[in-house]
Design an enzyme around this catalytic site. Structure first.
Site, PDB file in Angstrom:
ATOM      1  N   VAL A  74       5.393  -0.524   1.958  1.00 45.63           N
ATOM      2  CA  VAL A  74       3.426  -0.860   2.599  1.00 45.63           C
ATOM      3  C   VAL A  74       3.688  -1.465   4.124  1.00 45.63           C
ATOM      4  O   VAL A  74       4.005  -2.628   3.755  1.00 45.63           O
ATOM      5  CB  VAL A  74       2.577  -1.360   1.324  1.00 45.63           C
ATOM      6  CG1 VAL A  74       1.331  -1.445   2.507  1.00 45.63           C
ATOM      7  CG2 VAL A  74       1.750  -0.131   0.638  1.00 45.63           C
ATOM      8  N   CYS A  75       3.151  -1.136   4.921  1.00 45.33           N
ATOM      9  CA  CYS A  75       2.573  -2.180   6.224  1.00 45.33           C
ATOM     10  C   CYS A  75       1.097  -1.827   6.729  1.00 45.33           C
ATOM     11  O   CYS A  75       0.269  -1.124   5.878  1.00 45.33           O
ATOM     12  CB  CYS A  75       3.650  -1.880   7.147  1.00 45.33           C
ATOM     13  SG  CYS A  75       3.854  -0.191   8.136  1.00 45.33           S
ATOM     14  N   ALA A  76       0.482  -2.116   7.672  1.00 39.77           N
ATOM     15  CA  ALA A  76      -0.333  -2.134   8.481  1.00 39.77           C
ATOM     16  C   ALA A  76      -1.271  -0.263   8.603  1.00 39.77           C
ATOM     17  O   ALA A  76      -1.972  -0.274   8.133  1.00 39.77           O
ATOM     18  CB  ALA A  76      -1.637  -3.088   9.635  1.00 39.77           C
TER      19      ALA A  76
END
Lengths: 380, 191
Positions: A74-76
């Site tokens: 997961v990232c932004a």
């Protein structure tokens, strides 16, 4: 078994969280963003290693991933999670996913959950914004619908109304929101509904609206489904609760399941603390214990019940909710004015937007809403 | 908007995360230690990420200016030996001693020999900027008779600057120890 990196949508992730399936999350955002706000779930384990610490290779991450488990990176937005995810796949890991659209799409996903039926037919639905902890409602009866505390992603309600062949008649905000941008006015304009707001919260509002006031009764459908407004100030001076069909109690940001609303987001904590106490300890107490409380937020993932429902019997909350059990007035005052959690991201700009004073672009609105809602006094 | 001299400019405009940091890493790997790189980016997330990356790698994050949609980040490549380098110049004074002199309005010259980008984001008010690499050719800008207090980040570059000035006949030169890394007195920056 997968051998390539696979995208997972926010909706798929929501059903994993609600079904309490086991999931390992490798969150590759920087540590301050991670500590501020992350994906939570009872069977979710997460580890934070920023992608910029994995530029030389993913060995550090491999060491912390449990063997044989499904991994979601997961990232932004999604770019960095793909960058890291592809390296994990190259390193020989199976079942590696990345979150499509990253935390932005997680923040925007709305999951409709049916709460129950109404006496004369019809139903009430809770739209759970699982990533940010916002709850809004659609009351449906005989081909008509009213939406309470409409969120910015107004197309979700429109689509739902179309699928169920409903005419949206009212969009109602229980108060002027500070943690998220209301979709109520936009949606009302689009579908020809009326937009309702408590006038005491609307001093600075620059557009036309209908006044939501105590004693007002709005009818949805041809059957006798009443939405009755109860003036309940404290989170804001205009905050108004709604009783639907004599059984559901929409408390806005005044009363949550495990906490109560904070009075400080419009900068008037000291002035409003007395109103908040009066609403919670006197006004609400006069109502039936059997009302089902449906708040506008949840703060912790543990507040999600069966199928993602967030609700409780009013009488039960008088035993279990710490915000309703501060019998000393001075203690209450301290709890709701001092030592409050950090304010929601961009809350002043969000209020200005909800008043119609500023008109940020879609992308700016998305940025403003990043992070948890932080509307309760016990939120961290 | 101030223009800050950097040794290299890296254009990451229009690139989404992770590319600004990936490219910055590659560029800084090629850069000589102590040099300053300017990174232009439009991804707002690059601000927190470049700070986090610099912190974890030991490179020196100097600061960021915003110009419309563009973020201009300034970084200085770490010199692994810098902190350990022995200082040789015998005449030193502490940060506190310099701060006291300034507070007492003593007539002292503060010479800042760091890179222009370091000076731009954080400096002692009134300090003169001549980077160490330019000191020899710009030495005539200084007055031999003045009391000169030389400052850098950790005292290493200022030590070299003091030696150079002493060789050129300056009599009243002192190295400020440790320098800006431990400075708690007033500071200013470009607006």
């Amino acid at each position: 078994m997968t051998t390539a990196l696979v995208g997972m949508t926010a909706q798929e992730l929501t059903s994993i969280v609600l079904n309490k399936e086991e999931l390992f999350i490798l969150d590759v955002r920087n540590d301050s963003d991670f500590n501020d706000w992350k994906i939570e779930g009872e069977s979710v384990t997460s580890v934070n290693i920023p992608y910029f610490d994995l530029l030389e290779g993913v060995d550090e991450a491999l060491g912390s991933i449990p063997e044989g488990k499904k991994v979601l990176v997961v990232c932004a937005k999604e770019g960095s999670s793909k960058f890291v995810g592809e390296q994990l796949v190259e390193a020989g890991l199976n079942e590696v996913y990345y979150l499509e659209g990253g935390m932005k799409s997680w923040s925007e996903h709305l999951e409709p959950v049916k709460i129950g039926d109404l006496k004369d037919g019809g139903s009430i639905y809770q739209f759970v914004r699982i990533g940010k902890g916002c709850l809004s409602y659609m009351i449906v009866s005989n081909g008509e619908a009213a939406i309470v505390d409409t969120l910015r992603m107004s197309d979700v309600y429109e689509k739902f109304a179309a699928e169920h062949q409903l005419q949206i008649k009212y969009t109602i905000d229980t108060h002027l929101h500070a943690d998220h941008i209301s979709g109520g006015r936009k949606l009302a304009d689009k579908v020809g509904a009326t937009y309702w707001l408590p006038p005491k919260d609307a001093d600075e509002v620059v557009f036309q609206y209908d006044k939501l006031e105590e004693g007002q009764v709005l009818t949805v459908g041809s059957t006798k489904l009443n939405i009755q407004a109860v003036y309940s100030p404290g989170h804001t001076i205009g905050s108004t609760s709604l009783i639907v069909d004599d059984q559901y109690f929409l408390t806005g940001d005044i009363l949550f399941i495990e906490s109560i609303g904070r009075p400080d987001l419009a900068g008037k904590a000291e002035d409003w603390v007395g109103d908040l106490r009066n609403t919670l300890y006197n006004r609400y107490k006069e109502l039936s214990d059997d009302l089902i409380v449906l708040p506008a937020h949840f703060g912790k993932i543990t507040e999600l019940g069966e199928g993602g429902k967030v609700s409780a019997r009013l009488g039960d909350l008088y035993y279990s909710n710490p915000g309703l059990n501060m019998h000393d007035e001075a203690e209450f005052r301290r709890a709701v004015t001092g030592n409050l959690p950090q304010q929601p991201n961009a809350y002043q700009e969000i209020r200005q937007t909800n008043m119609g004073k500023i008109t940020p672009s879609d992308e700016e609105q998305r940025e403003m809403e990043i992070g948890p809602n932080r509307c309760a006094i016990h939120d961290k | 908007m101030p223009t800050i001299k950097a040794d290299q400019t890296l254009d990451c405009k229009g690139l989404a995360c992770p590319m600004p940091i990936v490219k910055t890493k590659k560029a800084i790997d090629q850069l000589e230690a102590g040099k300053v790189i300017e990174v232009l980016a439009t991804d707002k997330g690059s601000l927190a990420d470049i700070q986090g990356w610099a912190k974890n790698t030991g490179h020196q994050y100097l600061g960021t200016y915003t110009e419309g949609e563009v973020l201009k980040h300034y970084l200085r490549k770490a010199k692994s030996s810098e902190a350990k380098e022995e200082t040789k110049f015998p005449h030193t004074l502490t940060n506190e001693e310099l701060q006291k002199k300034l507070e007492d309005n003593e007539k002292v010259t503060v010479l800042d020999v760091r890179e222009p980008a370091e000076y731009a984001f954080n400096r002692i008010p009134g300090a003169i900027s001549i980077p160490l690499g330019e000191l020899e050719e710009r030495i005539q800008e200084l007055n031999e008779e003045q009391d000169i207090h030389v400052v850098c980040r950790t005292g290493a570059r200022s030590d070299l600057a003091c030696q150079l000035l002493a060789d050129k006949g300056f009599k009243n030169v002192r190295n400020v120890i440790p320098g800006m890394s431990g400075w708690t007195g007033p500071t200013e920056s470009n607006q």
